[in-house]
Every structure is written in structure tokens, then in C-alpha cells.
Design a protein around this motif. Structure first.
Motif, PDB file in Angstrom:
ATOM      1  N   GLU A   1       0.843  -1.194   0.000  1.00  0.00           N
ATOM      2  CA  GLU A   1       0.000   0.000   0.000  1.00  0.00           C
ATOM      3  C   GLU A   1       0.877   1.242   0.000  1.00  0.00           C
TER       4      GLU A   1
ATOM      5  N   ASN B   1      -4.604   4.935  -2.073  1.00  0.00           N
ATOM      6  CA  ASN B   1      -5.801   5.439  -1.392  1.00  0.00           C
ATOM      7  C   ASN B   1      -6.448   6.564  -2.196  1.00  0.00           C
TER       8      ASN B   1
ATOM      9  N   GLU C   1      -7.980   1.881  -3.060  1.00  0.00           N
ATOM     10  CA  GLU C   1      -8.664   1.724  -1.778  1.00  0.00           C
ATOM     11  C   GLU C   1      -9.587   2.907  -1.544  1.00  0.00           C
TER      12      GLU C   1
ATOM     13  N   ASP D   1     -11.710   0.224   2.356  1.00  0.00           N
ATOM     14  CA  ASP D   1     -10.761   0.515   3.437  1.00  0.00           C
ATOM     15  C   ASP D   1     -11.509   0.745   4.753  1.00  0.00           C
TER      16      ASP D   1
ATOM     17  N   LYS E   1     -10.848  -4.461   3.714  1.00  0.00           N
ATOM     18  CA  LYS E   1      -9.759  -4.262   4.675  1.00  0.00           C
ATOM     19  C   LYS E   1     -10.361  -4.006   6.051  1.00  0.00           C
TER      20      LYS E   1
ATOM     21  N   GLU F   1      -5.798  -5.009   8.950  1.00  0.00           N
ATOM     22  CA  GLU F   1      -4.866  -3.885   9.085  1.00  0.00           C
ATOM     23  C   GLU F   1      -4.382  -3.748  10.516  1.00  0.00           C
TER      24      GLU F   1
HETATM   25 CA    CA Z   1      -5.725   2.487   3.069  1.00  0.00          CA
END
Ligand code: CA
Ligand code: C2E
Ligand code: CA
Ligand code: CA
Length: 278
Positions: free
Chosen positions: A58, A117, A149, A179, A200, A236
Motif C-alpha cells: 500500500e 488510497n 482503496e 478501506d 480491509k 490492518e
Molecule cells: Ca488504506
């Protein structure tokens, strides 16, 4: 008492000034961040829990300001969204991440996809699909190596035709993930309609799951729901071996967190990828 009240007020007023000044200073500096080349992307590996190998990364934005020092994205991204600066900054992020991914691909070290993101503001701007297509073209990165994301609240915002834009991005061959899952209030019915392939699980559910039964139950429920919707799952904020054990036992496929690696500068991430391959 009167005098004290007045002092208290003056203290309060000057405190407000300090905060207003700080915000102005931040905004002023943020306007110049691109031309001064003060931004950098760091990369955090995603780990396949079954094999322990890297399965993607990421991209996370960093701002190193000569005047303000290192500024946290939690502090400047909301301001970038408010001021609209997230549009040019977001484009810089995507171009930089795709350029980097395309180098790693050419070097034969890229594992999985590079995830970027996106903020809700970028969907409201109305030309995100064209922007993404142009940057893939410019950088030569095949769409299958890119993941985007978005947060639950962005995905649920029906006003800006997010669903239509997500479908166009998906049609290009880009993977989409939700996310911070669990912190918003998405309906499962709507989730099923979205062209996303990854959930996530937010780090707030992971942090204490080794000693908080509620968090453990929520994490387990999200994992099992994602599995029945045939979505991949990334946990995460995995910091402890106990987290890893729990996730593996409950069928979570991927994880990200300090247990495996902190976000790394591009060069270190490249070495990490090259070493992981050997
Ligand atoms: Ca993220
Ligand atoms: P996020 O997308 O949820 O990113 C995960 C955050 O968790 C990152 O914080 C990462 O450094 C941190 N993290 C990773 N592993 C661990 C761990 O084991 N423990 C703990 N406590 N934290 C961990 P970071 O880099 O400060 O980014 C914060 C947020 O800023 C991101 O949250 C994302 O919402 C936003 N952001 C960062 N880069 C971008 C960007 O390029 N564009 C946009 N729109 N937002 C970004
Ligand atoms: Ca997150
Ligand atoms: Ca977050």
C-alpha cells in the motif's frame, strides 16, 4: 475574579489565534507542496498469511516540510480535501505509485498489486476514470497491478455516482478494496452490488482482539461475512503474533502491520521485495 476571567479569556483568544494561525500556515505550505517537491510515498507490504510472503503493497503519503517538519497525513489530508488540493495531490500520488510499480515490474521484483488510497473528493470531481486511464497509459503499468482503496463512506455516497465510476475502474481491470471496513455503516445489500474484490478490516478491531472478546467477535464476523461474499480480506494494524494466529485460525487471507513491516521508503521497499524473492 474579574481579572482572572479576563486573563482566562485572553488566554483562550490567543489560543484560538495560535490554532487559526497554525491552520493558515499549514494551508499556505500545503499550496506549495507539489512545486517544492516535499511529498514522498512510503510503501507498506501486505502479507499472505498462509505463506508469509509479500502479496502487495500500500502506498502511503508522507510530507516532509522544511518549515513544519514531518506532517502526518491524518493532519493534512482532511485539509487537502477541504481546499480541493487533494485533486492535484491525489494525481501526483497515483502517478508516483504507478511509475514505481512499473519499475519494480521491469526489475522482476513486484509481488501482487500496488494499492493507492483515493478520497471521496476525487470521485466528486467527476473525471477520476479518465485520470486513472491516462496515468496507466503514461506509466505503462498494466491495470492488473493497480488496486484502489476507498473508504466505506466514499463507497456509500450515492450522490456522485460512485457506483458508476467504480464499475468503469473495475472494467479497466483495476482491483478495488473497501478501506477501514467496520467503521462506517455500509449495508450488506449495497456492498454486494459494489464491484469490489477486497475488504480491509479496520485496525481498531485488530488492536485488542487478543484480550477483548467483543473485538474478537467482530473481527471473526467480518472475516466470515467477507468469505461468504467471496471477497479477499486484509487485516490492518497487525502488530502481534497473537493477532496473526487469530487471523490465520479464522480464515483471514492477508494482513498488514508493524509485525511484518512499517511503511518503507520506495528504495527500501524495493530491497525488501528483491530480498523476499530470493
Ligand atoms: Ca488504506
Ligand atoms: P489508512 O489507509 O487506513 O492507512 C493505514 C494507516 O495505518 C497508515 O497510517 C499506516 O502507517 C498505519 N499502520 C500500518 N500498520 C500499522 C500497525 O501495525 N499499527 C498501527 N498503529 N498503525 C499502522 P498513515 O500512513 O499515517 O496514514 C493515515 C491515513 O491517511 C491513511 O489511513 C489514509 O486514510 C490517509 N492516507 C495516506 N496516504 C494517502 C493518500 O495517498 N491519499 C489519500 N486520499 N489518503 C491517504
Ligand atoms: Ca485503513
Ligand atoms: Ca484509516
Amino acid at each position: 475574579a474579574k481579572a482572572r476571567g479576563k486573563n482566562a479569556f485572553q488566554f483562550y483568544a490567543s489560543d484560538m489565534n495560535v490554532r487559526a494561525m497554525a491552520r493558515l500556515e499549514l494551508e499556505f505550505a500545503l499550496h506549495r507542496v507539489l512545486e517544492r517537491e516535499e511529498l514522498a510515498l512510503y510503501y507498506q507490504p501486505k502479507i499472505d498469511l498462509a505463506s508469509g510472503r509479500c502479496c502487495g503493497a500500500e502506498a502511503l503519503l508522507r510530507w516532509f516540510s522544511p518549515d513544519l517538519g514531518s506532517v502526518s497525513p491524518a493532519a493534512f489530508i482532511p485539509l487537502a480535501e477541504e481546499t480541493g488540493l487533494i485533486i492535484p495531490i491525489g494525481e501526483w500520488v497515483l502517478r508516483t505509485a504507478c511509475t514505481q510499480a512499473s519499475h519494480w515490474l521491469a526489475q522482476g521484483v513486484l509481488e501482487g498489486r500496488v494499492a493507492v488510497n483515493l478520497s471521496g473528493r476525487q470521485f466528486a470531481s467527476g473525471n477520476i476514470v479518465a485520470m486513472v486511464r491516462r496515468i496507466l497509459d503514461e506509466t505503462g503499468l498494466p491495470a492488473g497491478f493497480l488496486e484502489l482503496e476507498i473508504t466505506e463512506s466514499t463507497a456509500m455516497d450515492v450522490d456522485s455516482d460512485v457506483l458508476g465510476q467504480l464499475s468503469s475502474l473495475r472494467a479497466l481491470g483495476i482491483a478495488l478494496s473497501i478501506d477501514d471496513f467496520g467503521t462506517g455503516y455500509s449495508s450488506l445489500a449495497y456492498l454486494k452490488k459494489l464491484p469490489v474484490s477486497v475488504l480491509k478490516v479496520d485496525q481498531s478491531f485488530i488492536k485488542d482482539l487478543h484480550h477483548d472478546r467483543d473485538d474478537a467477535a467482530i473481527a471473526a464476523a467480518i472475516i466470515s461475512m467477507a468469505r461468504s461474499l467471496e471477497l479477499d480480506i486484509v487485516a490492518e494494524g497487525v502488530e502481534l503474533e497473537a493477532h496473526r494466529q487469530f487471523l490465520l485460525q479464522h480464515g483471514c487471507t492477508m494482513a498488514q502491520g508493524y509485525l511484518f513491516s512499517r511503511p518503507l521508503p520506495a528504495q527500501e521497499m524495493g530491497r525488501w521485495l528483491a530480498g523476499d524473492k530470493a
